[in-house]
Design an enzyme around this catalytic site. Sequence first.
Site, PDB file in Angstrom:
ATOM      1  N   ASP A  34       0.823  -1.203   0.000  1.00 16.63           N
ATOM      2  CA  ASP A  34       0.000   0.000   0.000  1.00 16.63           C
ATOM      3  C   ASP A  34       0.858   1.254   0.000  1.00 16.63           C
ATOM      4  O   ASP A  34       1.482   1.590   1.010  1.00 16.63           O
ATOM      5  CB  ASP A  34      -0.921  -0.010   1.226  1.00 16.63           C
ATOM      6  N   MET A  36       1.024   5.179  -0.064  1.00 14.12           N
ATOM      7  CA  MET A  36       0.177   6.344   0.254  1.00 14.12           C
ATOM      8  C   MET A  36       1.041   7.595   0.350  1.00 14.12           C
ATOM      9  O   MET A  36       2.140   7.548   0.901  1.00 14.12           O
ATOM     10  CB  MET A  36      -0.538   6.121   1.588  1.00 14.12           C
ATOM     11  N   MET A  67      -1.930   4.695  -3.943  1.00 15.60           N
ATOM     12  CA  MET A  67      -2.921   5.667  -3.465  1.00 15.60           C
ATOM     13  C   MET A  67      -2.230   7.019  -3.434  1.00 15.60           C
ATOM     14  O   MET A  67      -1.937   7.568  -2.363  1.00 15.60           O
ATOM     15  CB  MET A  67      -3.426   5.246  -2.074  1.00 15.60           C
ATOM     16  N   MET A 136     -12.475  -1.210  -3.622  1.00 20.71           N
ATOM     17  CA  MET A 136     -12.180  -0.856  -2.224  1.00 20.71           C
ATOM     18  C   MET A 136     -13.425  -1.098  -1.373  1.00 20.71           C
ATOM     19  O   MET A 136     -14.508  -0.615  -1.695  1.00 20.71           O
ATOM     20  CB  MET A 136     -11.789   0.624  -2.096  1.00 20.71           C
ATOM     21  N   GLY A 141      -6.593   4.424   3.201  1.00 21.68           N
ATOM     22  CA  GLY A 141      -5.790   5.256   4.094  1.00 21.68           C
ATOM     23  C   GLY A 141      -5.227   4.470   5.266  1.00 21.68           C
ATOM     24  O   GLY A 141      -4.092   4.689   5.671  1.00 21.68           O
ATOM     25  N   PHE A 142      -6.024   3.559   5.783  1.00 25.11           N
ATOM     26  CA  PHE A 142      -5.587   2.860   6.996  1.00 25.11           C
ATOM     27  C   PHE A 142      -6.036   1.402   6.992  1.00 25.11           C
ATOM     28  O   PHE A 142      -7.094   1.074   6.445  1.00 25.11           O
ATOM     29  CB  PHE A 142      -6.147   3.555   8.242  1.00 25.11           C
ATOM     30  N   GLY A 144      -7.249  -2.018   9.150  1.00 27.82           N
ATOM     31  CA  GLY A 144      -8.075  -2.265  10.334  1.00 27.82           C
ATOM     32  C   GLY A 144      -9.418  -1.578  10.356  1.00 27.82           C
ATOM     33  O   GLY A 144     -10.024  -1.428  11.418  1.00 27.82           O
ATOM     34  N   GLY A 182      -9.896  -4.254   1.998  1.00 33.17           N
ATOM     35  CA  GLY A 182     -10.357  -3.478   3.141  1.00 33.17           C
ATOM     36  C   GLY A 182     -11.355  -4.236   3.996  1.00 33.17           C
ATOM     37  O   GLY A 182     -12.412  -4.640   3.513  1.00 33.17           O
ATOM     38  N   GLY A 183     -10.981  -4.464   5.257  1.00 30.78           N
ATOM     39  CA  GLY A 183     -11.913  -5.092   6.192  1.00 30.78           C
ATOM     40  C   GLY A 183     -12.214  -6.548   5.894  1.00 30.78           C
ATOM     41  O   GLY A 183     -13.260  -7.073   6.290  1.00 30.78           O
ATOM     42  N   GLY A 203      -4.958  -7.366   5.591  1.00 24.86           N
ATOM     43  CA  GLY A 203      -3.856  -6.871   6.412  1.00 24.86           C
ATOM     44  C   GLY A 203      -3.974  -7.389   7.816  1.00 24.86           C
ATOM     45  O   GLY A 203      -3.353  -8.393   8.198  1.00 24.86           O
ATOM     46  N   SER A 204      -4.847  -6.737   8.604  1.00 28.69           N
ATOM     47  CA  SER A 204      -4.939  -7.105  10.020  1.00 28.69           C
ATOM     48  C   SER A 204      -5.392  -8.548  10.239  1.00 28.69           C
ATOM     49  O   SER A 204      -4.925  -9.201  11.174  1.00 28.69           O
ATOM     50  CB  SER A 204      -5.831  -6.117  10.774  1.00 28.69           C
TER      51      SER A 204
HETATM   52  C1  DX5 Z   1      -6.403   0.520   2.870  1.00 29.82           C
HETATM   53  C2  DX5 Z   1      -5.400  -0.395   2.189  1.00 29.82           C
HETATM   54  C3  DX5 Z   1      -5.615  -1.824   2.525  1.00 29.82           C
HETATM   55  C4  DX5 Z   1      -5.479  -2.132   3.996  1.00 29.82           C
HETATM   56  C5  DX5 Z   1      -6.051  -3.482   4.294  1.00 29.82           C
HETATM   57  O1  DX5 Z   1      -6.169   1.803   2.473  1.00 29.82           O
HETATM   58  O2  DX5 Z   1      -5.482  -0.264   0.782  1.00 29.82           O
HETATM   59  O3  DX5 Z   1      -4.800  -2.681   1.741  1.00 29.82           O
HETATM   60  O4  DX5 Z   1      -4.163  -2.081   4.428  1.00 29.82           O
HETATM   61  O5  DX5 Z   1      -6.027  -3.682   5.682  1.00 29.82           O
HETATM   62  P1  DX5 Z   1      -7.185  -4.464   6.449  1.00 29.82           P
HETATM   63  O6  DX5 Z   1      -7.233  -5.836   5.819  1.00 29.82           O
HETATM   64  O7  DX5 Z   1      -6.730  -4.475   7.853  1.00 29.82           O
HETATM   65  O8  DX5 Z   1      -8.460  -3.709   6.228  1.00 29.82           O
HETATM   66 ZN    ZN Z   2      -4.475  -1.800  -0.588  1.00 31.97          ZN
END
Ligand code: DX5
Ligand code: ZN
Length: 222
Positions: A34, A36, A67, A136, A141-142, A144, A182-183, A203-204
């Site tokens: 990712d 950013m 991004m 998305m 941006g983040f 979790g 995402g999520g 991710g998480s």
């Molecule tokens: C969000 C990122 C994702 C994010 C996924 O901006 O593009 O790739 O890190 O993280 P989780 O799986 O924790 O939502």
């Molecule tokens: Zn991503």
Amino acid sequence: MIKVAPSILSADFRNLEAEIKKVEAAGADLIHIDVMDGHFVPNITIGPLVVRACRRATKLPLDVHLMIENPDRYIPDFAKAGADLITIHAETSKSLDEDIELIRQNNVKPGVVVNPATPVEKIFHVLDKVAMVLVMSVNPGFAGQKFMPEALGKVRKLKDKITNSPHLSVGNYKPPEIEIDGGINLETAKEAVKAGADILVAGSAIFSSKDYAQAIKGLKGQ
Ligand code: DX5
Ligand code: ZN
């Protein structure tokens, strides 16, 4: 077979190489990176230098999610750093066609991505030019954040469009894969796959688990 792309944003950056090798051994199919810039999204993360370091840590394809504003300015740098796939946002690219062409000229597979607020129809005209389409399921941006179920409708629409466009799979040409980001956790993964997703970014759900192999298997529905 569903693919899983761990997002290293949630990895332990004190030892990124070990984290990448761990998810590789645990059954990851791609490494999601990712990028950013603090302008297009309110966070600053990774640049080409770190992508180059990831390149040395694994043979898995590097799935680089840009991004950033003015992606055209940086596409060659990320290509040189070793990206296998570069995905650009429909919201920030000044010309999707030109940027996709630039990615191809740099011998990288192109992908396009839409934010939650962007209708998926906005990228229908480039489906015959990309290797991957990313939906998305959070505002970028983040890591979790909570999964936005509206993304499922978009995945379904894309899947329908791709299935009903025979020109997307003529000869050796492969239709674009659908990725969702995402999520994603055990529950939302199931729904995403049912809707038609081919690649799950997580991710998480992976990096905060004790057993990466089990987490990846679970996401793949095994
Ligand atoms: C969000 C990122 C994702 C994010 C996924 O901006 O593009 O790739 O890190 O993280 P989780 O799986 O924790 O939502
Ligand atoms: Zn991503």
